[in-house]
Structure formats: structure tokens, C-alpha cells
Design an enzyme around this catalytic site. Structure first.
Site, PDB file in Angstrom:
ATOM      1  N   GLY A   1      -0.524   6.021  -8.392  1.00 51.99           N
ATOM      2  CA  GLY A   1      -1.844   6.613  -8.919  1.00 51.99           C
ATOM      3  C   GLY A   1      -2.508   5.622  -8.057  1.00 51.99           C
ATOM      4  O   GLY A   1      -3.688   6.294  -7.736  1.00 51.99           O
ATOM      5  N   CYS A   2      -2.571   3.996  -7.465  1.00 58.29           N
ATOM      6  CA  CYS A   2      -3.708   3.470  -7.237  1.00 58.29           C
ATOM      7  C   CYS A   2      -3.657   3.893  -5.487  1.00 58.29           C
ATOM      8  O   CYS A   2      -4.860   3.661  -6.205  1.00 58.29           O
ATOM      9  CB  CYS A   2      -3.695   1.878  -7.793  1.00 58.29           C
ATOM     10  SG  CYS A   2      -3.006   1.871  -8.994  1.00 58.29           S
ATOM     11  N   THR A   3      -2.862   3.860  -5.152  1.00 60.06           N
ATOM     12  CA  THR A   3      -2.696   4.427  -3.839  1.00 60.06           C
ATOM     13  C   THR A   3      -3.477   5.303  -3.598  1.00 60.06           C
ATOM     14  O   THR A   3      -4.284   5.611  -2.793  1.00 60.06           O
ATOM     15  CB  THR A   3      -1.076   4.300  -3.302  1.00 60.06           C
ATOM     16  OG1 THR A   3      -0.750   2.942  -3.532  1.00 60.06           O
ATOM     17  CG2 THR A   3      -1.349   4.449  -1.673  1.00 60.06           C
TER      18      THR A   3
END
Length: 163
Positions: free
Chosen positions: A50-52
Site C-alpha cells: 500500500g505504501c509503495t
């Protein structure tokens, strides 16, 4: 699905000042950015799915953010070294602030209980703040869909610039 957290900061509040080291070892303070809109996005962990997605969405729209004069800052409790690897791997053109002492996540109220596959733990919630050029919080996104988020922020930024 991310659950909405109860934030102590509200739109219109003065944004808490901070100073932190970036992935390149530079120090950035909010007070040094006065006069520019700041997108301060908090994310749980470098190089996770998700962060990527979220970081790459900001990367892909970065030239548009830059044209508005806005500063994009990603914040997590990962180390400067971890941020460096993450930024290099995905060619992130904006600073990632290392908040290992958890001062910024606490000041903005984004550190809290999370749960993953039934396990509860403490961590950084995915929340974004749009700070206006005077240092006030113009908009808060307490619930973020990583792949669509940069576009939402851009719309709010355009509305802010139109004021």
C-alpha cells in the site's frame, strides 16, 4: 479497509511544527516552508504494497504538484537508511521524513492501534494533511485509498489555490 481514526487536529488548526531528517540527510522543518502549501502524508512502512502504491502515485503526479508550488513530504517511523533505499528503488523525487522517535506521528495524532489479520499492534495510520501557506491545516484525509489518493490531494490543492 482502513478504519477512520479519531484525530485531535481539525481543519483550520495551526499545523504542529516539526523538524526531521530526510532520506538524503537534509533537515526539513515546517516553519522553513511557510508561504508554500505542504502535503504531509503519513504512511506505515517503506516498501510495503500500500505504501509503495501511494508513494508511486505521488511520484507520478509530482510534476503537477510542483507546478502548484506545493511541497510533498512523506513521513514514517522508518530510518533514514530505509527511506533512502525506498526512495532510490522507486525513484521518489520528494523528501521522506524519518520519524524514528515518533515525535511527528504523535504531534499529528496518527500513531495508534491498528489491526492486521486479527492481531492488534501500535503503528502509523495512513493519514494526509494539506497545510496551507500560512501553516494552517486546510484539509485532512483520515482514510486513504493509496492508488487514488494523489488525485484527491491534487483536487484539494487546486481548490486551495483558487481561494
Amino acid at each position: 479497509m482502513a478504519k477512520e481514526i479519531e484525530l485531535t487536529l481539525k481543519e483550520g488548526d495551526k499545523a504542529p511544527d516539526f523538524s526531521a531528517e530526510t532520506q538524503t540527510g537534509e533537515r526539513i522543518s515546517l516553519k522553513d516552508l511557510k508561504g508554500k502549501p505542504v502535503i504531509l502524508y503519513f504512511y506505515p512502512k517503506d516498501d510495503t504494497p500500500g505504501c509503495t502504491k501511494e508513494a508511486c502515485a505521488f511520484r507520478d503526479s509530482y510534476s503537477v504538484f510542483k507546478k502548484t508550488g506545493a511541497v510533498v513530504l512523506g513521513v514514517s517511523t522508518d530510518s533514514v537508511k530505509s527511506h533512502g533505499k525506498f526512495a532510490e528503488k522507486f525513484s521518489l523525487p520528494f523528501p521522506l521524513l524519518s520519524d524514528e522517535k515518533k515525535e511527528i506521528v504523535h504531534a499529528y495524532g496518527v500513531w495508534g492501534e491498528k489491526s492486521f489479520m486479527g492481531r492488534k499492534y501500535m503503528g502509523t495510520n495512513r493519514v494526509t494533511f494539506l497545510i496551507d501557506p500560512e501553516g494552517r491545516i486546510a484539509k485532512i484525509w483520515p482514510k486513504v485509498k493509496p492508488e487514488e489518493h494523489a488525485a484527491e490531494v491534487l483536487e484539494a490543492l487546486k481548490a486551495l489555490k483558487a481561494k
